[in-house]
Design a protein around this motif. Structure first.
Motif, PDB file in Angstrom:
ATOM      1  N   TRP A  54       0.844  -1.202   0.000  1.00  0.00           N
ATOM      2  CA  TRP A  54       0.000   0.000   0.000  1.00  0.00           C
ATOM      3  C   TRP A  54       0.880   1.253   0.000  1.00  0.00           C
ATOM      4  O   TRP A  54       0.657   2.192  -0.742  1.00  0.00           O
ATOM      5  CB  TRP A  54      -0.926   0.000   1.223  1.00  0.00           C
ATOM      6  CG  TRP A  54      -1.649   1.299   1.386  1.00  0.00           C
ATOM      7  CD1 TRP A  54      -2.815   1.671   0.776  1.00  0.00           C
ATOM      8  CD2 TRP A  54      -1.233   2.416   2.187  1.00  0.00           C
ATOM      9  NE1 TRP A  54      -3.140   2.950   1.149  1.00  0.00           N
ATOM     10  CE2 TRP A  54      -2.194   3.435   2.002  1.00  0.00           C
ATOM     11  CE3 TRP A  54      -0.148   2.659   3.028  1.00  0.00           C
ATOM     12  CZ2 TRP A  54      -2.098   4.679   2.640  1.00  0.00           C
ATOM     13  CZ3 TRP A  54      -0.043   3.880   3.662  1.00  0.00           C
ATOM     14  CH2 TRP A  54      -1.028   4.880   3.462  1.00  0.00           C
ATOM     15  N   LEU A  90      -7.331  -2.241   5.999  1.00  0.00           N
ATOM     16  CA  LEU A  90      -6.815  -2.137   4.626  1.00  0.00           C
ATOM     17  C   LEU A  90      -7.792  -1.419   3.709  1.00  0.00           C
ATOM     18  O   LEU A  90      -7.384  -0.661   2.815  1.00  0.00           O
ATOM     19  CB  LEU A  90      -6.441  -3.526   4.088  1.00  0.00           C
ATOM     20  CG  LEU A  90      -5.078  -3.996   4.627  1.00  0.00           C
ATOM     21  CD1 LEU A  90      -4.888  -5.489   4.462  1.00  0.00           C
ATOM     22  CD2 LEU A  90      -3.930  -3.248   3.922  1.00  0.00           C
ATOM     23  N   GLY A 118      -6.912   1.932   1.719  1.00  0.00           N
ATOM     24  CA  GLY A 118      -7.115   2.009   0.267  1.00  0.00           C
ATOM     25  C   GLY A 118      -7.930   3.227  -0.133  1.00  0.00           C
ATOM     26  O   GLY A 118      -7.697   3.825  -1.197  1.00  0.00           O
ATOM     27  N   VAL A 127      -7.027  -1.123  -2.512  1.00  0.00           N
ATOM     28  CA  VAL A 127      -7.200  -2.442  -1.909  1.00  0.00           C
ATOM     29  C   VAL A 127      -8.542  -3.017  -2.346  1.00  0.00           C
ATOM     30  O   VAL A 127      -9.582  -2.397  -2.141  1.00  0.00           O
ATOM     31  CB  VAL A 127      -7.149  -2.372  -0.363  1.00  0.00           C
ATOM     32  CG1 VAL A 127      -7.409  -3.748   0.249  1.00  0.00           C
ATOM     33  CG2 VAL A 127      -5.803  -1.818   0.112  1.00  0.00           C
TER      34      VAL A 127
END
Lengths: 198, 198
Positions: free
Chosen positions: B47, B72, B76, B84
């Motif tokens: 990421w 996550l 994202g 993500v």
């Protein structure tokens, strides 16, 4: 596959609820990859629960774990989960105002702050990254670490990572995983790469 | 402590740069904790590099990994790193419109999508969580998985987690870590707790 059932029911006089909320000490040791990475994965769960997370990086390089640091700092700042405080030995620790002479001194300064934070219940999850080394090297007394952890107040979980975690610490810990290296790209001449190693 | 230097220099005709950017296959296996957690820790680094990350959860429960998923997904959505995408077998996979009859069928549908995404280079890091199981159980052909991974285009890294990862897959992978259980709180009758197990 996840297993939610204990294999034995202990005769410790605690209710299931008390046992469920017991503060835990984790040790991730061994020569393989994933010791710290798994600790930061745990921090994601803690963040999701709204817990304050304190990371103490007991490594010389201030650049190490940049990906994890940025991700957890960004998460902490969203206000959608817990807060994240990130402390780096490699930058001389923010609370130390004078020059630190040696890595040994730096490690001890880190541990002193961890003790103060545990006493103050500053965090609900502590990631003591690479903290096994200063104990292994004799810079920090393992017996003292165990004593402080045993007597810590409230519900504070502590994850300690690093190779060569002292046996007494492993004996004391609630969960110990040995990350065993089976195969690593560097054995085949592969160098570390961005996004993978850092 | 981190080591950036390879132990041997391979005679493979590649430059250091080519070798450095080689797409990698990771396997996290063994009976200990931390296999998936370490994979999600890797996703934090991806990421941070701005890489698109695709997670495929090959587990029945749609509730599993809620902490990692939320962290996550939030990362994202910040736009400060990579995207993500999170796919769950436990919810029947979003791309499957009909009822899925069995776990075996669900696992195969997941693998078919992974193949399509690899061909389309949809992600730069794939987390195939608990994917070792359907191979171990013979639901998905390990030889086919290896063949598809061997021939995947571009620079796509793949992490496969789960106990009992087939030996052929371990032989093929670039990095294999066996998370060895030394001690687990459930052995002492401790139940799983929020923020720690999920």
């Amino acid at each position: 596959m996840p297993q939610g059932q204990p294999t034995v029911v202990p005769n410790d006089g605690l209710t299931t609820r008390q046992r469920r909320n017991r503060p835990l000490v984790f040790v991730h040791t061994g020569t393989g990859k994933g010791k710290s990475t798994a600790a930061f994965g745990l921090a994601l769960r803690a963040w999701n629960q709204g817990w304050p997370v304190g990371v103490f990086q007991f490594v010389k390089s201030a650049k190490w774990r940049v990906g994890e640091e940025r991700a957890l700092r960004v998460l902490g700042e969203t206000g959608e989960g817990g807060t994240v405080a990130w402390h780096k030995m490699g930058e001389g620790w923010s609370w130390v105002q004078r020059d630190i002479e040696s890595s040994e001194e730096a490690a001890r300064e880190g541990w002193e702050q961890v003790k103060r934070d545990l006493a103050a219940e500053s965090y609900k999850l502590y990631v003591l990254d690479e903290f096994a080394y200063p104990m292994h090297w004799g810079w920090i007394d393992t017996a003292e670490v165990i004593e402080v952890l045993r007597n810590r107040p409230g519900t504070q979980h502590v994850v300690i990572t690093g190779r060569n975690a002292p046996q007494e610490l492993q004996d004391f810990a609630d969960l110990v995983t040995d990350m065993t290296k089976v195969k690593h790209p560097m054995d085949a001449g592969q160098k570390g790469q961005r996004g993978i190693e850092w």
